[in-house]
Design a protein around this motif. Structure first.
Motif, PDB file in Angstrom:
ATOM      1  N   ALA A 145       0.825  -1.210   0.000  1.00 28.13           N
ATOM      2  CA  ALA A 145       0.000   0.000   0.000  1.00 28.13           C
ATOM      3  C   ALA A 145       0.860   1.261   0.000  1.00 28.13           C
ATOM      4  CB  ALA A 145      -0.927  -0.016   1.216  1.00 28.13           C
ATOM      5  N   ARG A 146       1.910   1.264   0.800  1.00 27.19           N
ATOM      6  CA  ARG A 146       2.779   2.443   0.867  1.00 27.19           C
ATOM      7  C   ARG A 146       3.530   2.665  -0.442  1.00 27.19           C
ATOM      8  NH1 ARG A 146       5.300   1.505   6.960  1.00 27.19           N
ATOM      9  NH2 ARG A 146       3.462   2.300   8.113  1.00 27.19           N
ATOM     10  N   SER A 147       4.062   1.590  -1.013  1.00 24.74           N
ATOM     11  CA  SER A 147       4.853   1.736  -2.240  1.00 24.74           C
ATOM     12  C   SER A 147       4.000   2.127  -3.436  1.00 24.74           C
ATOM     13  CB  SER A 147       5.606   0.434  -2.540  1.00 24.74           C
ATOM     14  OG  SER A 147       4.705  -0.629  -2.793  1.00 24.74           O
ATOM     15  N   HIS A 148       2.691   1.826  -3.385  1.00 25.79           N
ATOM     16  CA  HIS A 148       1.795   2.166  -4.493  1.00 25.79           C
ATOM     17  C   HIS A 148       0.833   3.300  -4.135  1.00 25.79           C
ATOM     18  CE1 HIS A 148       3.261  -1.812  -5.681  1.00 25.79           C
ATOM     19  NE2 HIS A 148       2.904  -1.508  -6.901  1.00 25.79           N
ATOM     20  N   GLU A 149       1.060   3.914  -2.961  1.00 26.84           N
ATOM     21  CA  GLU A 149       0.268   5.067  -2.519  1.00 26.84           C
ATOM     22  C   GLU A 149      -1.233   4.749  -2.511  1.00 26.84           C
ATOM     23  OE1 GLU A 149       1.483   8.345  -4.964  1.00 26.84           O
ATOM     24  OE2 GLU A 149       3.370   8.601  -3.885  1.00 26.84           O
ATOM     25  N   ILE A 150      -1.571   3.600  -1.948  1.00 20.08           N
ATOM     26  CA  ILE A 150      -2.954   3.171  -1.809  1.00 20.08           C
ATOM     27  C   ILE A 150      -3.403   3.416  -0.366  1.00 20.08           C
ATOM     28  CG2 ILE A 150      -4.559   1.232  -2.013  1.00 20.08           C
ATOM     29  CD1 ILE A 150      -3.314   1.982  -4.652  1.00 20.08           C
ATOM     30  N   PRO A 151      -4.538   4.068  -0.139  1.00 28.43           N
ATOM     31  CA  PRO A 151      -5.024   4.222   1.244  1.00 28.43           C
ATOM     32  C   PRO A 151      -5.157   2.860   1.925  1.00 28.43           C
ATOM     33  CG  PRO A 151      -6.317   5.568  -0.266  1.00 28.43           C
ATOM     34  CD  PRO A 151      -5.434   4.709  -1.122  1.00 28.43           C
ATOM     35  N   HIS A 152      -4.646   2.784   3.148  1.00 22.50           N
ATOM     36  CA  HIS A 152      -4.590   1.488   3.833  1.00 22.50           C
ATOM     37  C   HIS A 152      -4.996   1.653   5.288  1.00 22.50           C
ATOM     38  CE1 HIS A 152      -2.034  -1.567   6.122  1.00 22.50           C
ATOM     39  NE2 HIS A 152      -3.010  -2.242   5.580  1.00 22.50           N
ATOM     40  N   HIS A 153      -5.832   0.727   5.764  1.00 21.98           N
ATOM     41  CA  HIS A 153      -6.304   0.755   7.146  1.00 21.98           C
ATOM     42  C   HIS A 153      -6.016  -0.611   7.769  1.00 21.98           C
ATOM     43  CE1 HIS A 153      -8.552   4.333   5.859  1.00 21.98           C
ATOM     44  NE2 HIS A 153      -8.781   3.625   4.768  1.00 21.98           N
ATOM     45  N   GLN A 154      -5.374  -0.589   8.939  1.00 23.35           N
ATOM     46  CA  GLN A 154      -5.058  -1.833   9.633  1.00 23.35           C
ATOM     47  C   GLN A 154      -5.627  -1.787  11.035  1.00 23.35           C
ATOM     48  OE1 GLN A 154      -0.918  -2.953   9.605  1.00 23.35           O
ATOM     49  NE2 GLN A 154      -1.173  -4.468  11.221  1.00 23.35           N
ATOM     50  N   ARG A 155      -6.221  -2.889  11.441  1.00 23.24           N
ATOM     51  CA  ARG A 155      -6.815  -2.967  12.779  1.00 23.24           C
ATOM     52  C   ARG A 155      -6.314  -4.227  13.472  1.00 23.24           C
ATOM     53  NH1 ARG A 155     -11.812  -1.808  15.457  1.00 23.24           N
ATOM     54  NH2 ARG A 155     -11.371  -2.332  17.635  1.00 23.24           N
ATOM     55  N   ARG A 156      -5.896  -4.073  14.720  1.00 27.60           N
ATOM     56  CA  ARG A 156      -5.490  -5.218  15.536  1.00 27.60           C
ATOM     57  C   ARG A 156      -6.579  -5.477  16.573  1.00 27.60           C
ATOM     58  NH1 ARG A 156      -0.845  -2.260  14.632  1.00 27.60           N
ATOM     59  NH2 ARG A 156       0.929  -3.403  13.771  1.00 27.60           N
ATOM     60  N   ILE A 157      -7.102  -6.675  16.545  1.00 23.70           N
ATOM     61  CA  ILE A 157      -8.104  -7.037  17.547  1.00 23.70           C
ATOM     62  C   ILE A 157      -7.788  -8.429  18.084  1.00 23.70           C
ATOM     63  CG2 ILE A 157      -9.918  -5.613  16.526  1.00 23.70           C
ATOM     64  CD1 ILE A 157     -11.111  -8.094  15.280  1.00 23.70           C
ATOM     65  N   LYS A 158      -8.094  -8.663  19.337  1.00 25.76           N
ATOM     66  CA  LYS A 158      -7.938  -9.985  19.920  1.00 25.76           C
ATOM     67  C   LYS A 158      -9.043 -10.891  19.395  1.00 25.76           C
ATOM     68  CE  LYS A 158      -5.743  -8.385  24.175  1.00 25.76           C
ATOM     69  NZ  LYS A 158      -5.819  -8.352  25.662  1.00 25.76           N
ATOM     70  N   MET A 159      -8.781 -12.192  19.412  1.00 25.13           N
ATOM     71  CA  MET A 159      -9.778 -13.143  18.930  1.00 25.13           C
ATOM     72  C   MET A 159     -10.997 -13.116  19.855  1.00 25.13           C
ATOM     73  SD  MET A 159      -9.098 -14.706  16.102  1.00 25.13           S
ATOM     74  CE  MET A 159      -9.910 -16.276  16.113  1.00 25.13           C
ATOM     75  N   PRO A 160     -12.076 -12.421  19.477  1.00 28.38           N
ATOM     76  CA  PRO A 160     -13.260 -12.377  20.329  1.00 28.38           C
ATOM     77  C   PRO A 160     -14.197 -13.527  20.000  1.00 28.38           C
ATOM     78  CG  PRO A 160     -13.531 -10.901  18.470  1.00 28.38           C
ATOM     79  CD  PRO A 160     -12.224 -11.632  18.260  1.00 28.38           C
TER      80      PRO A 160
END
Length: 384
Positions: A145-160
């Motif tokens: 995403a960074r190298s191609h300038e693509i908007p990117h969203h990352q979320r860390r969640i515990k296994m609920p």
């Protein structure tokens, strides 16, 4: 000295051959096949009785070496460490001196590229555990995403719980721009989440496209509500290389590399990125190209060129399969996308026309009214 398979060996000689154990707590038939393919070249026996239920292994199995992959069983992993025999691990634990691992970073980059090629304007990934498969996959998505300038969203969640996870992911998707490319390693997550997204009105892949890693012996990707496009690991090769490394250790050789990373094989495209399993290759190519590019100003001639046949042949086969023409399907895709965009308050009709591949706002307005019975502006006001 390398032990080679001796033709014409007697039964007693074969029974004296060194024995290699394969222990897994997450069964992988391709790894087993790769291990066996290497070992059968030499006078080495394979004991795969605990490749399905590694927790059933005896405390002292009596092997000369072991290949093991323990995903989620600390007790089994500790037991294996106590065996005083050469070992090759298929997972990355601190106690594992020698290992053969998939290139999960590359998998993340491949998934991201597939989603962008399928038309995703932004990317979303979720990490559910601190394991390498989650963290390194997310790293690959981020790097692409960074190298191609693509908007990117990352979320860390515990296994609920399952229901909590579905609610969390739906809430995340609701907050992100579309068309959205959603990728993470585990097919079971999308298997459970797809019905919730569909019930909420999302179209897959038009609104949310999806890619996972294919690692489930239960064929989860192909059995999902919308079959999932997958990154294919080269698990046969990983098993083969692990057996080769163990063979070197048994012969007293020093390994030049104690950790090897095996690249993925490629992508298997399915409906979650717009690829349908259509027996007619002409129709399949036309539809795939159309779904990936309908937001661009393409026409029927462009689609026919990709299909690799005459316009008449392509039109006839398309109508035979879908009971409508190529231009009709192209317009339908654009109108459906326009409806979604017009539901937003801060976008003009002219902007929507350009974003949906129409050559002019006049042509867009005419086509929209013909298909829906109202003008784009009227539809937008009604949607508010």
């Amino acid at each position: 000295m390398i032990l080679r398979k001796v033709k014409g060996s007697t039964t007693s000689q074969l029974h004296q051959a060194p024995t290699i154990g394969l222990v897994l707590d997450f069964f992988n038939p391709r790894i087993l096949e790769g291990v066996h393919a290497f070992l059968e070249q030499y006078d080495l026996r394979l004991d795969a009785r605990w490749s399905v239920r590694g927790d059933w292994t005896p405390k002292e199995p009596g092997w000369d070496g072991v290949i093991y992959g323990v995903v989620d069983n600390p007790e089994l992993h500790q037991r294996i460490q106590q065996w005083n025999i050469p070992k090759i691990s298929l997972t990355a634990e601190k106690a594992d001196e020698c290992s053969v691992l998939p290139d999960y970073v590359q998998c993340g980059m491949m998934a991201a590229r597939e989603l962008v090629d399928a038309g995703a304007a932004s990317l979303f990934t979720v990490t559910l555990t601190p394991r390498e498969i989650d963290t390194q996959f997310a790293q690959g998505v981020t790097e692409f995403a960074r190298s191609h300038e693509i908007p990117h969203h990352q979320r860390r969640i515990k296994m609920p719980s399952l229901k909590k996870m579905q609610q969390l992911l739906l809430r995340e998707v609701n907050s992100l721009p579309r068309p959205l490319g959603f990728c993470q390693p585990h097919a079971s997550v999308f298997y459970s989440t797809q019905p919730v997204l569909i019930d909420a009105g999302y179209r897959i892949p038009e609104d949310v496209s999806m890619v996972v890693i294919d690692k489930d012996v239960q064929s989860t990707p192909s059995l999902a509500t919308v079959p999932l496009t997958t990154v294919e690991l080269n698990e046969w090769h990983r098993g083969f290389v692990a057996a080769e490394m163990l063979h070197q250790l048994l012969n007293g050789e020093t390994l030049t590399q104690k950790q090897l990373i095996i690249p993925a094989k490629g992508i298997t495209q399915r409906a979650s990125t717009g690829h349908l399993r259509i027996e007619d290759q002409v129709v399949g190519k036309a539809l795939s190209f159309m779904r990936q590019n309908f937001r661009r100003p393409i026409g029927v001639d462009d689609i026919v060129a990709v299909a690799g046949t005459s316009r008449r042949t392509a039109e006839n086969r398309f109508r035979e399969t879908f009971n409508l023409g190529i231009h009709q399907e192209l317009t339908r895709l654009r109108i459906e996308e326009a409806k979604r965009q017009l539901s937003q308050r801060d976008v003009s009709v002219t902007t929507v026309a350009g974003r949906c591949g129409f050559s002019s706002v006049h042509y867009f307005s005419t086509a929209f009214k013909r298909e829906t019975g109202q003008s784009p502006k009227s539809y937008q006001l009604g949607a508010k």
